[in-house]
Design a protein around this motif. Structure first.
Motif, short mmCIF file in Angstrom:
data_model
loop_
_atom_site.label_atom_id
_atom_site.label_comp_id
_atom_site.label_asym_id
_atom_site.label_seq_id
_atom_site.Cartn_x
_atom_site.Cartn_y
_atom_site.Cartn_z
N ALA A 41 0.83 -1.21 0.00
CA ALA A 41 0.00 0.00 0.00
C ALA A 41 0.86 1.26 0.00
O ALA A 41 0.57 2.22 -0.71
CB ALA A 41 -0.93 -0.01 1.21
N ALA A 42 1.94 1.26 0.78
CA ALA A 42 2.81 2.44 0.86
C ALA A 42 3.52 2.68 -0.47
O ALA A 42 3.53 3.81 -0.98
CB ALA A 42 3.83 2.26 1.99
N LEU A 43 4.10 1.62 -1.05
CA LEU A 43 4.78 1.77 -2.34
C LEU A 43 3.76 2.12 -3.42
O LEU A 43 4.01 2.99 -4.27
CB LEU A 43 5.53 0.49 -2.70
N GLY A 44 2.61 1.46 -3.40
CA GLY A 44 1.57 1.71 -4.41
C GLY A 44 1.09 3.15 -4.40
O GLY A 44 0.99 3.78 -5.45
N ARG A 45 0.81 3.68 -3.21
CA ARG A 45 0.37 5.08 -3.12
C ARG A 45 1.46 6.02 -3.66
O ARG A 45 1.17 7.00 -4.33
CB ARG A 45 0.04 5.45 -1.68
N SER A 46 2.72 5.70 -3.34
CA SER A 46 3.83 6.54 -3.81
C SER A 46 3.94 6.52 -5.33
O SER A 46 4.19 7.55 -5.96
CB SER A 46 5.14 6.08 -3.17
N LEU A 47 3.75 5.34 -5.93
CA LEU A 47 3.80 5.22 -7.40
C LEU A 47 2.66 6.01 -8.04
O LEU A 47 2.86 6.70 -9.05
CB LEU A 47 3.72 3.75 -7.81
N VAL A 48 1.46 5.92 -7.46
CA VAL A 48 0.30 6.66 -8.00
C VAL A 48 0.56 8.16 -7.89
O VAL A 48 0.33 8.92 -8.84
CB VAL A 48 -0.99 6.27 -7.26
N GLY A 49 1.09 8.59 -6.75
CA GLY A 49 1.43 10.01 -6.58
C GLY A 49 2.49 10.46 -7.59
O GLY A 49 2.40 11.56 -8.15
N GLY A 50 3.47 9.59 -7.84
CA GLY A 50 4.49 9.90 -8.84
C GLY A 50 3.90 10.06 -10.23
O GLY A 50 4.30 10.97 -10.98
N LEU A 51 2.96 9.21 -10.58
CA LEU A 51 2.29 9.32 -11.89
C LEU A 51 1.53 10.64 -12.01
O LEU A 51 1.57 11.30 -13.04
CB LEU A 51 1.33 8.15 -12.10
N LEU A 52 0.83 11.02 -10.93
CA LEU A 52 0.05 12.27 -10.97
C LEU A 52 0.96 13.49 -11.09
O LEU A 52 0.69 14.40 -11.88
CB LEU A 52 -0.83 12.37 -9.71
N LEU A 53 2.07 13.50 -10.35
CA LEU A 53 3.02 14.61 -10.49
C LEU A 53 3.67 14.59 -11.87
O LEU A 53 3.87 15.64 -12.49
CB LEU A 53 4.12 14.52 -9.42
N GLY A 54 3.99 13.39 -12.36
CA GLY A 54 4.60 13.26 -13.69
C GLY A 54 3.69 13.80 -14.79
O GLY A 54 4.18 14.30 -15.81
N ALA A 55 2.38 13.70 -14.57
CA ALA A 55 1.42 14.17 -15.57
C ALA A 55 1.46 15.69 -15.75
O ALA A 55 0.93 16.21 -16.73
CB ALA A 55 0.01 13.73 -15.19
N THR A 230 -5.82 11.69 -22.66
CA THR A 230 -5.87 10.37 -22.03
C THR A 230 -4.54 9.70 -22.33
O THR A 230 -4.12 9.62 -23.48
CB THR A 230 -7.02 9.52 -22.62
N MET A 231 -3.87 9.23 -21.28
CA MET A 231 -2.50 8.76 -21.44
C MET A 231 -2.32 7.40 -20.77
O MET A 231 -2.66 7.23 -19.60
CB MET A 231 -1.57 9.79 -20.77
N PRO A 232 -1.81 6.39 -21.50
CA PRO A 232 -1.53 5.11 -20.85
C PRO A 232 -0.42 5.28 -19.82
O PRO A 232 0.49 6.10 -20.00
CB PRO A 232 -1.08 4.20 -22.01
N VAL A 233 -0.51 4.52 -18.73
CA VAL A 233 0.56 4.55 -17.72
C VAL A 233 1.04 3.12 -17.48
O VAL A 233 0.29 2.16 -17.67
CB VAL A 233 0.08 5.18 -16.39
N GLN A 234 2.31 3.00 -17.08
CA GLN A 234 2.87 1.67 -16.85
C GLN A 234 4.10 1.74 -15.95
O GLN A 234 4.77 2.76 -15.86
CB GLN A 234 3.26 1.03 -18.19
N PHE A 235 4.38 0.59 -15.32
CA PHE A 235 5.64 0.42 -14.60
C PHE A 235 6.69 0.13 -15.64
O PHE A 235 6.58 -0.83 -16.39
CB PHE A 235 5.54 -0.74 -13.60
N LYS A 236 7.71 0.97 -15.73
CA LYS A 236 8.75 0.77 -16.74
C LYS A 236 10.10 1.19 -16.19
O LYS A 236 10.25 2.32 -15.72
CB LYS A 236 8.43 1.56 -18.01
N CYS A 237 11.07 0.29 -16.27
CA CYS A 237 12.42 0.60 -15.82
C CYS A 237 13.35 0.68 -17.02
O CYS A 237 13.24 -0.13 -17.95
CB CYS A 237 12.90 -0.47 -14.84
#
Length: 296
Positions: A41-55, A230-237
């Protein structure tokens, strides 16, 4: 349904709104890091927040979010960009705390309530922009909100939510970000505050089958919404053997020769995605030759 994020304007352009379904993105991170439920949950929320800031970025811009709390989760690091790509890791993935008083996953207990929340933006300039605020909650949605208001001077409301299954896998994950632009009336702000106060958790709305557009329509239900993108999002390294080779070169010849003699090779592991890269004795010899070639 594939993960995606929507960007919109409302109330004649004085409100910017973003919403994202990042279920598979967070699930990918959970699988790669084998996180236990509270860490998920902690990592997931951080990733979602990162996507929103990245947008909010443009072009090749990218950013890093560092959450350094005093809880058992340790550091959480997330990288994201303007293309909807995100990667991240949590220092201690094996955190499973009892549920909090509300019967929810105790993200605050995992992250801690003391520490620093840092955002580093690489906007293609000589120096990156760095903003830093104290951790104010540990629940993370409030911490992203506080950062935006105090460091970027953008009054915002950020909601981040992850629903974790009993076996630690991810059922749903997503979030929203509402930003108030100059010119918004007190009436609009009050209306939004009332809406957000009664809004169910985003992960529950997603579990009920709602789309990011429908989540924004629930929050902004008394105005016309203009969808911008509308933008696709993904985990990508973006890690690679070449990048790790460049990092190994910085260790210098003596340390590389030590690896050759004592370990007969080396294995590197990417913190962000868990991918492993093996360097044989021959690979390491070539790196040593590369260093010595630069000296000549």
């Amino acid at each position: 349904m594939a993960d995606y994020l929507v960007k919109a304007l409302a109330y004649d352009g004085v409100v910017r709104a973003y919403a994202v379904n990042a279920t598979e993105t967070v699930a990918e991170a959970q699988r790669r890091h084998e996180t236990w439920h509270t860490a998920s949950a902690a990592l997931g929320r951080s990733l979602v927040g990162g996507l929103l800031l990245g947008a909010t970025l443009k072009g090749e811009d990218k950013l890093t979010v560092k959450i350094m709390g005093d809880g058992p989760a340790g550091a959480i690091i997330v990288d994201s960009n303007a293309k909807g790509e995100v990667k991240g890791y949590i220092q201690n993935p094996k955190v499973a705390l009892p549920l909090n008083a509300q019967g929810k996953l105790d993200v605050r207990g995992a992250v801690g309530t003391q520490g620093l929340f840092t955002v580093i933006k690489d906007l293609g300039l000589k120096e990156p922009f760095t903003g830093q605020t104290p951790i104010v909650s540990g629940e993370l949605g409030e911490d992203f909100t506080y950062y935006l208001a105090s460091s970027e001077q953008v009054p915002s409301a950020v909601g981040l939510s992850v629903l974790v299954n009993p076996d630690d896998t991810i059922q749903t994950a997503g979030g929203f970000m509402i930003q108030i632009m100059p010119g918004a009336s007190d009436e609009i702000i009050t209306r939004l505050e009332q809406k957000l106060a009664s809004l169910p958790r985003v992960s529950s709305l997603l579990a009920d089958g709602m789309t990011p557009e429908q989540i924004l329509e629930t929050i902004l239900d008394d105005t016309t919404i203009f969808y911008l993108e509308t933008m696709p999002v993904q985990f990508k390294c973006d890690c690679s053997k070449e990048k790790f080779g460049s990092a190994l070169i910085t260790l210098g010849t003596s340390e590389l020769n030590e690896m050759i003699e004592e370990d007969h090779g080396a294995e590197t592991v990417c913190s962000f995605c868990g991918n492993k890269y093996h360097f044989s004795e021959q690979d390491l010899h070539e790196l040593v030759q590369e260093i010595e070639g630069k000296k000549d």
